[in-house]
Design an enzyme around this catalytic site. Structure first.
Site, PDB file in Angstrom:
ATOM      1  N   ASP A  65      19.909   7.585 -22.242  1.00  0.00           N
ATOM      2  CA  ASP A  65      19.484   6.237 -21.871  1.00  0.00           C
ATOM      3  C   ASP A  65      19.088   5.415 -23.090  1.00  0.00           C
ATOM      4  O   ASP A  65      19.327   4.209 -23.141  1.00  0.00           O
ATOM      5  CB  ASP A  65      18.305   6.302 -20.894  1.00  0.00           C
ATOM      6  CG  ASP A  65      18.741   6.638 -19.478  1.00  0.00           C
ATOM      7  OD1 ASP A  65      19.933   6.482 -19.168  1.00  0.00           O
ATOM      8  OD2 ASP A  65      17.881   7.041 -18.676  1.00  0.00           O
ATOM      9  N   GLY A  66      18.481   6.067 -24.088  1.00  0.00           N
ATOM     10  CA  GLY A  66      18.111   5.354 -25.307  1.00  0.00           C
ATOM     11  C   GLY A  66      19.316   4.760 -26.010  1.00  0.00           C
ATOM     12  O   GLY A  66      19.260   3.650 -26.549  1.00  0.00           O
TER      13      GLY A  66
ATOM     14  N   ASP B 217      -4.821   0.130 -21.489  1.00  0.00           N
ATOM     15  CA  ASP B 217      -4.023   0.758 -22.541  1.00  0.00           C
ATOM     16  C   ASP B 217      -2.890  -0.162 -22.979  1.00  0.00           C
ATOM     17  O   ASP B 217      -2.525  -0.190 -24.155  1.00  0.00           O
ATOM     18  CB  ASP B 217      -3.429   2.081 -22.050  1.00  0.00           C
ATOM     19  CG  ASP B 217      -4.459   3.186 -21.955  1.00  0.00           C
ATOM     20  OD1 ASP B 217      -5.611   2.961 -22.354  1.00  0.00           O
ATOM     21  OD2 ASP B 217      -4.115   4.290 -21.473  1.00  0.00           O
TER      22      ASP B 217
ATOM     23  N   ASP C  72      12.098  -3.146 -21.306  1.00  0.00           N
ATOM     24  CA  ASP C  72      10.766  -3.726 -21.210  1.00  0.00           C
ATOM     25  C   ASP C  72      10.220  -4.141 -22.568  1.00  0.00           C
ATOM     26  O   ASP C  72      10.720  -3.740 -23.619  1.00  0.00           O
ATOM     27  CB  ASP C  72       9.793  -2.742 -20.536  1.00  0.00           C
ATOM     28  CG  ASP C  72       9.814  -1.345 -21.163  1.00  0.00           C
ATOM     29  OD1 ASP C  72       9.960  -1.246 -22.399  1.00  0.00           O
ATOM     30  OD2 ASP C  72       9.689  -0.358 -20.432  1.00  0.00           O
TER      31      ASP C  72
END
Length: 292
Positions: free
Chosen positions: A60-61, A161, A132
């Site tokens: 996916d990267g 966070d 994202d």
């Protein structure tokens, strides 16, 4: 097809062997074939002009990188999953040589995915993202304060966070892990998800595709803006990040029916693994190998 590019992530086992078989076929049937290893943006931009299709061998990267690397060119990407989950690639390495004739014949459909555009005014730079854009802490145990506005209207101050702004594609990634919803892959909506907020709203929001999200950082410690988890830059207190839908889109070449999205999603997320084939035989194929 007259010109095809091959993106390869050689770190995956079997990628180089598969590349040899792929090149044997492409070199004999396609007028021009070029290839590059992942993360070499300059090589991709030099050769992308006039390319009919990109075949991406990786996880996916690799698909995320390929989608950003081809901007602004409208080139479809055909993914071959050499990794683990494979949300973005449609087929596995064992299927490639059987499916390749259909790709070369121009069959299939193009699935269009919305992308994000992020700007950091202090830098004067613009970034493209398929999954994202995340603004969050750099140090464990040290939350950041993020003053978030949507379309110029103040929404919340998150002591958390991080805050994630995701596309439909990214809705199955980090945002999902933080409790966000899953959108249809071709949706143009955005998802805003806080990560581990303390004494702050903890719900994700689905925003319209034309929304503009501004995040202003306040922190005494380090913070980072991350684009697709692959481009990471340090931020300082007072920096702002503006995120909206990109004018560019990612295009994936698909050979499957659009309705197969839900079957593939269920398989990737293992939603059906707890069902007993003996108890519910009508839900499985004749061999009991999996859901119909």
């Amino acid at each position: 097809m007259n010109k095809i590019g091959v993106f390869i992530s050689a770190r995956w086992r079997g990628a180089n062997e598969l590349l040899e078989s792929l090149r044997d076929v492409l070199d004999s049937q396609v007028e021009e074939v070029w290839q590059t290893s992942n993360w070499d943006d300059s090589a991709a931009q030099e050769q992308i002009e006039g390319t009919d299709c990109i075949i991406c061998l990786g996880g996916d990267g690799s698909m995320l990188w390929a989608a950003r690397a081809v901007v602004p060119h409208a080139v479809p990407i055909f993914g071959v999953n050499m990794g683990r989950l494979g949300f973005l690639a449609e087929i596995g390495p064992k299927e490639l040589m059987d499916k390749l004739p259909r790709v070369l014949a121009g069959e299939g459909r193009v699935e269009e995915r919305a992308m994000l555009q992020a700007q950091v005014p202090a830098w004067g730079q613009t970034f493209q993202a398929l999954n994202d854009v995340v603004v969050g802490r750099s140090l464990a145990g040290r939350p950041v304060y993020l003053d978030v506005s949507v379309d110029g209207r103040r929404l919340a101050v998150y002591r958390s966070d991080a805050v994630i702004v995701a596309t439909a594609t990214g809705s199955t990634g980090y945002s999902l892990s933080a409790g966000g919803p899953i959108l249809h892959p071709e949706s143009r909506d955005l998802v805003l998800t806080p990560v581990a907020p303390h004494l702050a709203p903890a719900r994700s929001l689905v925003l319209p595709g034309d929304a503009v999200v501004d995040l202003v950082l306040s922190t005494e410690e380090g913070a980072t803006v991350s684009v697709d988890g692959q481009v990471n830059r340090a931020l300082e207190s007072g920096d702002s990040v503006s995120v909206c839908r990109s004018p560019h889109i990612a295009r994936f070449l698909r050979l499957s029916d659009p309705s197969d999205h839900y079957r593939i999603l269920a398989e990737r997320l293992e939603w059906l693994t707890g069902i007993n084939p003996a108890k519910y035989p009508e839900m499985f194929d004749q061999k009991g190998a999996g859901p119909k």
